[in-house]
Design an enzyme around this catalytic site. Structure first.
Site, PDB file in Angstrom:
ATOM      1  N   VAL A  11       0.850  -1.172   0.083  1.00 59.85           N
ATOM      2  CA  VAL A  11      -0.027  -0.028   0.014  1.00 59.85           C
ATOM      3  C   VAL A  11       1.007   1.249   0.048  1.00 59.85           C
ATOM      4  CG1 VAL A  11      -1.701   1.229   1.406  1.00 59.85           C
ATOM      5  CG2 VAL A  11      -2.009  -1.166   1.255  1.00 59.85           C
ATOM      6  N   LYS A  88      -6.454  -1.848   9.868  1.00 57.20           N
ATOM      7  CA  LYS A  88      -7.668  -2.229  10.750  1.00 57.20           C
ATOM      8  C   LYS A  88      -7.364  -2.909  12.012  1.00 57.20           C
ATOM      9  CE  LYS A  88      -7.012  -5.737   7.474  1.00 57.20           C
ATOM     10  NZ  LYS A  88      -6.592  -5.524   6.175  1.00 57.20           N
ATOM     11  N   GLY A 117     -10.658  -1.982   1.269  1.00 58.10           N
ATOM     12  CA  GLY A 117      -9.726  -1.633   0.653  1.00 58.10           C
ATOM     13  C   GLY A 117      -9.984  -0.296  -0.223  1.00 58.10           C
ATOM     14  N   ILE A 119     -13.001   0.559  -1.507  1.00 58.25           N
ATOM     15  CA  ILE A 119     -14.557   0.834  -1.561  1.00 58.25           C
ATOM     16  C   ILE A 119     -14.609   1.847  -0.518  1.00 58.25           C
ATOM     17  CG2 ILE A 119     -16.705  -0.084  -1.047  1.00 58.25           C
ATOM     18  CD1 ILE A 119     -15.665  -2.696  -1.503  1.00 58.25           C
ATOM     19  N   GLY A 170      -0.946 -10.266  -3.875  1.00 59.47           N
ATOM     20  CA  GLY A 170      -0.722  -9.030  -2.957  1.00 59.47           C
ATOM     21  C   GLY A 170      -2.162  -8.780  -2.076  1.00 59.47           C
ATOM     22  N   GLU A 173      -3.175 -11.288   3.649  1.00 56.68           N
ATOM     23  CA  GLU A 173      -2.341 -10.501   4.934  1.00 56.68           C
ATOM     24  C   GLU A 173      -1.044 -11.390   5.005  1.00 56.68           C
ATOM     25  OE1 GLU A 173      -3.789  -8.020   7.106  1.00 56.68           O
ATOM     26  OE2 GLU A 173      -4.916  -8.076   5.130  1.00 56.68           O
ATOM     27  N   LYS A 188     -12.703  -5.915  10.297  1.00 53.73           N
ATOM     28  CA  LYS A 188     -13.438  -4.876   9.536  1.00 53.73           C
ATOM     29  C   LYS A 188     -15.095  -4.934  10.149  1.00 53.73           C
ATOM     30  CE  LYS A 188     -10.610  -5.971   5.772  1.00 53.73           C
ATOM     31  NZ  LYS A 188     -10.536  -7.149   4.569  1.00 53.73           N
TER      32      LYS A 188
HETATM   33  N1  HSE Z   1      -6.298  -9.571   3.240  1.00 51.48           N
HETATM   34  C1  HSE Z   1      -7.182  -8.664   2.979  1.00 51.48           C
HETATM   35  C2  HSE Z   1      -8.409  -9.355   2.085  1.00 51.48           C
HETATM   36  C3  HSE Z   1      -6.750  -7.134   2.526  1.00 51.48           C
HETATM   37  O1  HSE Z   1      -8.022 -10.167   1.310  1.00 51.48           O
HETATM   38  O2  HSE Z   1      -9.230  -8.580   1.846  1.00 51.48           O
HETATM   39  C4  HSE Z   1      -7.471  -6.156   2.603  1.00 51.48           C
HETATM   40  O3  HSE Z   1      -7.946  -5.652   3.887  1.00 51.48           O
END
Ligand code: HSE
Length: 379
Positions: A11, A88, A117, A119, A170, A173, A188
């Protein structure tokens, strides 16, 4: 705006690239863990070079993890800098403390990229509350697990192989178990529910069950009965409390969630007056996530000082407020499962309606006896 960027991973590089093309936002220093020759003099391994630099007005934290992100964010706020983060874990754990510090210092704290992400979810949840009351929210909030489930519905594929692909893209996590077992979604969901309901939920008490044990046999059975399985988060108002949970869920193949492909997310809320509103988009990845981070920076530049929620009150979790039937596959059914079995599919059974709290508690105990056990709620 002069940014001190904490982190130059997936990021961080995206934020850096967006800022390169702008005159109003400049990345002035970048905190790195290892030398980054391409950054030249911008790179530093000392966070003090950012915190003590009076020309830096905004700290963007994209390192992830709880520590030292927590300490750096506190220090940045205390130094009178605005903070934008995509983290988060740290927001879910320390949000009330951060906003108290930010208020004291008269600075902004934004974290739109922490959920969904790219959104614009949290900003719209915040807007919804100005005019309506959110009754329920949730959906597909993790790109990696959706990528895996989508691939497993498209063709027979091994779980490790498809997880590796998600990591290479990518999406995952650093520890992908957070994506598969539900921890990432739980963070989240906690942030979203706290914002929506002005609540302070105990994240670790929200029950969850992940997709680690799903098999191609399960998927074939779901498809033959007209269902698609997705890992879905739910939080809804109930009485004085909130019922929140994360579980694999069988949705009718005509539902919106069933059509969500690859690493996309679909997050919805239901307002008392607006009804359902859904937000679909890239929930992970460099540029989608960096997009929301930079949008937060631009909002601050425009004078945005709101917090997504300020009136957070400790709120009880009620796991028994929602009940529905379940698909359960286990090699050692017990008397309780037999007592609620209403139907039998190829490899599993279908239960009568059971409360979510009861089933998820049972499932966690059952996994100790039968590590291959899988359950999915049916809605
Ligand atoms: N690992 C998370 C996902 C990344 O796959 O949604 C974004 O929070």
């Amino acid at each position: 705006m002069n940014i001190g960027l904490l982190g130059f991973g997936v990021v961080g590089r995206g934020v850096y690239d967006f800022a390169l093309n702008r005159e109003d936002v400049t990345v002035s220093r970048v905190l790195v863990r290892s030398p980054k020759p391409e950054l030249g003099a911008l790179a530093t391994e000392q966070v003090q070079d950012i915190l003590a630099d009076p020309t830096i007005d905004t700290v963007v934290e994209v390192m992830g993890g709880l520590h030292p992100a927590y300490e750096y964010i506190c220090a940045a706020l205390k130094a009178g800098k605005h903070v934008v983060t995509a983290n988060k874990a740290v927001i879910s754990a320390y949000y009330p403390e951060f906003i108290a510090l930010a208020k004291e210092q008269g600075v902004a704290l934004r974290c739109t990229a922490a959920v969904g992400g790219g959104i614009p979810w949290l900003v719209n949840l915040e807007r919804c509350k100005r005019l309506d009351q959110v009754m329920e929210l949730g959906g597909i909030m993790n790109g990696t697990s959706n990528f895996i489930m989508d691939a497993m519905h498209a063709a027979p594929v091994s779980f490790p192989a498809i997880l590796k692909q998600a990591q290479e893209l990518g999406y995952a996590e650093a520890d992908p178990s957070a994506d598969i077992d539900g921890d990432d979604i739980r963070r989240k969901l906690t942030i979203s529910a706290n914002v929506a309901f002005d609540a302070l939920l105990a994240e670790e008490e929200i029950p969850m069950f992940g997709i680690r044990t799903v098999t191609d046999g399960d998927i074939a059975a779901f498809q033959s009965h007209g269902f698609v399985c997705k890992l879905i988060a739910t939080a809804q108002r109930c009485g004085e409390g909130v019922c929140a949970f994360i579980e694999p869920t069988l949705v009718d193949s005509h539902e919106l969630e069933a059509a969500v492909p690859a690493n996309f997310n679909l997050i919805s809320y239901s307002g008392q007056w607006t009804g359902r509103q859904s937000y679909f988009g890239q929930g992970a990845g460099r540029y989608p996530t960096a997009y929301n981070v930079v949008q937060d920076c631009l909002d601050i530049l425009d004078g945005q000082r709101n917090f997504y929620t300020e009136a957070m009150a400790p709120t009880a979790l009620d796991g028994d407020a929602v009940a529905h039937p379940y698909y359960v596959r286990t090699s050692c059914p017990d008397a309780w499962l037999e007592s609620i079995t209403a139907d039998r599919w190829e490899c599993g059974v279908i239960t009568s309606a059971v409360s979510v709290g009861q089933m998820l508690t049972w499932a966690h105990q059952q996994v100790q006896k039968d590590p291959t056990c899988f359950i999915a709620g049916i809605r």
